[in-house]
Enzyme design. Structure first.
Site, mmCIF file in Angstrom:
data_model
loop_
_atom_site.group_PDB
_atom_site.id
_atom_site.type_symbol
_atom_site.label_atom_id
_atom_site.label_comp_id
_atom_site.label_asym_id
_atom_site.label_seq_id
_atom_site.Cartn_x
_atom_site.Cartn_y
_atom_site.Cartn_z
ATOM 1 N N THR A 7 12.268 -7.306 7.885
ATOM 2 C CA THR A 7 11.589 -6.158 7.296
ATOM 3 C C THR A 7 11.927 -4.920 8.117
ATOM 4 O O THR A 7 12.197 -5.020 9.316
ATOM 5 C CB THR A 7 10.053 -6.358 7.276
ATOM 6 O OG1 THR A 7 9.437 -5.190 6.720
ATOM 7 C CG2 THR A 7 9.478 -6.591 8.666
ATOM 8 N N HIS A 8 11.926 -3.771 7.446
ATOM 9 C CA HIS A 8 12.121 -2.506 8.171
ATOM 10 C C HIS A 8 10.770 -1.920 8.572
ATOM 11 O O HIS A 8 10.709 -0.849 9.157
ATOM 12 C CB HIS A 8 12.898 -1.513 7.301
ATOM 13 C CG HIS A 8 14.320 -1.927 7.070
ATOM 14 N ND1 HIS A 8 15.267 -1.915 8.068
ATOM 15 C CD2 HIS A 8 14.966 -2.394 5.973
ATOM 16 C CE1 HIS A 8 16.419 -2.337 7.588
ATOM 17 N NE2 HIS A 8 16.258 -2.643 6.322
ATOM 18 N N LYS A 12 4.180 -4.275 9.558
ATOM 19 C CA LYS A 12 4.105 -5.633 8.998
ATOM 20 C C LYS A 12 4.418 -6.661 10.096
ATOM 21 O O LYS A 12 3.761 -7.682 10.215
ATOM 22 C CB LYS A 12 5.145 -5.797 7.888
ATOM 23 C CG LYS A 12 4.677 -5.505 6.483
ATOM 24 C CD LYS A 12 5.814 -5.930 5.548
ATOM 25 C CE LYS A 12 5.460 -5.943 4.090
ATOM 26 N NZ LYS A 12 6.571 -6.478 3.255
ATOM 27 N N ASP A 68 8.714 -11.874 -0.081
ATOM 28 C CA ASP A 68 8.861 -11.130 -1.329
ATOM 29 C C ASP A 68 7.639 -11.435 -2.184
ATOM 30 O O ASP A 68 7.144 -12.557 -2.181
ATOM 31 C CB ASP A 68 10.150 -11.527 -2.051
ATOM 32 C CG ASP A 68 10.576 -10.464 -3.032
ATOM 33 O OD1 ASP A 68 10.842 -9.326 -2.605
ATOM 34 O OD2 ASP A 68 10.626 -10.745 -4.250
ATOM 35 N N TYR A 151 -0.270 -2.599 -7.648
ATOM 36 C CA TYR A 151 -1.077 -2.923 -8.829
ATOM 37 C C TYR A 151 -2.543 -3.204 -8.491
ATOM 38 O O TYR A 151 -3.294 -3.657 -9.357
ATOM 39 C CB TYR A 151 -0.482 -4.155 -9.529
ATOM 40 C CG TYR A 151 0.904 -3.956 -10.082
ATOM 41 C CD1 TYR A 151 1.101 -3.520 -11.388
ATOM 42 C CD2 TYR A 151 2.037 -4.198 -9.298
ATOM 43 C CE1 TYR A 151 2.378 -3.337 -11.906
ATOM 44 C CE2 TYR A 151 3.325 -4.018 -9.800
ATOM 45 C CZ TYR A 151 3.479 -3.592 -11.103
ATOM 46 O OH TYR A 151 4.752 -3.405 -11.611
ATOM 47 N N ARG A 178 -0.566 -12.685 0.024
ATOM 48 C CA ARG A 178 0.240 -12.474 1.228
ATOM 49 C C ARG A 178 -0.384 -13.192 2.422
ATOM 50 O O ARG A 178 0.290 -13.864 3.186
ATOM 51 C CB ARG A 178 0.384 -10.982 1.504
ATOM 52 C CG ARG A 178 1.481 -10.637 2.481
ATOM 53 C CD ARG A 178 1.762 -9.153 2.561
ATOM 54 N NE ARG A 178 2.310 -8.593 1.357
ATOM 55 C CZ ARG A 178 1.607 -7.986 0.402
ATOM 56 N NH1 ARG A 178 0.313 -7.796 0.536
ATOM 57 N NH2 ARG A 178 2.181 -7.548 -0.689
HETATM 58 P P1 IMP Z 1 7.069 -6.525 -1.852
HETATM 59 O O1 IMP Z 1 7.965 -7.702 -2.096
HETATM 60 O O2 IMP Z 1 5.982 -6.820 -0.859
HETATM 61 O O3 IMP Z 1 7.831 -5.273 -1.558
HETATM 62 O O4 IMP Z 1 6.290 -6.259 -3.235
HETATM 63 C C1 IMP Z 1 6.982 -5.889 -4.434
HETATM 64 C C2 IMP Z 1 6.055 -5.102 -5.350
HETATM 65 O O5 IMP Z 1 4.968 -5.927 -5.795
HETATM 66 C C3 IMP Z 1 5.388 -3.894 -4.700
HETATM 67 O O6 IMP Z 1 6.187 -2.758 -4.818
HETATM 68 C C4 IMP Z 1 4.123 -3.747 -5.540
HETATM 69 O O7 IMP Z 1 4.381 -3.096 -6.754
HETATM 70 C C5 IMP Z 1 3.768 -5.180 -5.857
HETATM 71 N N1 IMP Z 1 2.818 -5.740 -4.856
HETATM 72 C C6 IMP Z 1 3.131 -6.561 -3.824
HETATM 73 N N2 IMP Z 1 2.024 -6.903 -3.143
HETATM 74 C C7 IMP Z 1 0.994 -6.284 -3.767
HETATM 75 C C8 IMP Z 1 -0.415 -6.259 -3.514
HETATM 76 O O8 IMP Z 1 -0.953 -6.881 -2.581
HETATM 77 N N3 IMP Z 1 -1.144 -5.511 -4.358
HETATM 78 C C9 IMP Z 1 -0.605 -4.813 -5.402
HETATM 79 N N4 IMP Z 1 0.695 -4.795 -5.662
HETATM 80 C C10 IMP Z 1 1.508 -5.533 -4.856
#
Ligand code: IMP
Length: 194
Positions: A7-8, A12, A68, A151, A178
């Site tokens: 991750t950058h 996190k 992801d 969201y 997560r």
């Molecule tokens: P990432 O893989 O963590 O970058 O998540 C990809 C995308 O999923 C994000 O840009 C959000 O649109 C959505 N997302 C991920 N985790 C959450 C969360 O905990 N709440 C709401 N949207 C999320």
């Protein structure tokens, strides 16, 4: 034992470090001098997590993991899923993404959904391990709440009367997709780092 979190985002990485004993050191990409963008061109959340972890492992040759996440809505055949960040276009605008989602759900009675986080970990010897965390719930008719991101205002987790965006970060972190995935990773790392 040094482990790379692909991750950058240094925050996190720090959060995960705080869940681990001191003999496991979590390093983010910047601190390892890895500045490339990794193309997330997988067709599933799992594939994207593996693509990121592999790209970094191949270059740095130390154990490494990547996460992801996506929102899967059942009556939309799992959309936005792997396209969650860019559902309404490459500008990755959460407001536009939620508007598209609510529009696509108009007239549908089944609004059940889940957030899914997949963490792909590649160990010293190149073996792959995958950890998954799921938060089930449903998509609200309208946005509610100001906390969180993505969201969160339109997602209400099962068993709760509030959207994710109406919960404090602490409350959300107790039940989130997560958090569940990272708990599994952490317990694996703890038992394999002796
Ligand atoms: P990432 O893989 O963590 O970058 O998540 C990809 C995308 O999923 C994000 O840009 C959000 O649109 C959505 N997302 C991920 N985790 C959450 C969360 O905990 N709440 C709401 N949207 C999320």
């Amino acid at each position: 034992m040094k482990i790379c979190f692909a991750t950058h985002n240094a925050d996190k990485a720090r959060e995960v470090q705080e869940m681990l004993p001191a003999n496991i050191e979590i390093l983010d990409l910047k601190s390892l001098g890895f500045h490339e963008e990794i193309e997330e061109n997988g067709t599933t959340i799992r594939e994207n997590a593996l693509i990121k972890a592999k790209a970094v492992f191949d270059k740095l040759n130390i154990p490494c993991f990547a996460d992801d996440t996506g929102l899967e809505v059942f009556s939309l055949n799992g959309e936005p899923g792997v396209f969650s960040a860019r559902y309404a276009g490459s500008q990755k605008d959460p407001e536009a993404n939620m508007a598209r989602l609510l529009g696509n759900l108009e007239g549908k009675t089944d609004r059940t959904a889940q957030f899914k986080t997949v963490i792909a970990y590649i160990g010293n010897d190149g073996t792959e391990h995958v950890f998954e965390g799921i938060a089930t719930g449903h998509i609200l008719e309208k946005k509610r709440g100001q906390q969180g991101f993505g969201y969160d205002p339109v997602f209400q987790p099962t068993g709760f009367g509030q959207s994710f965006a109406e919960m404090s970060t602490q409350e959300k972190n107790r039940i989130s997709h997560r958090a569940k995935a990272f708990e599994k990773l952490v317990s694996y790392l703890k038992s394999h780092s002796q």
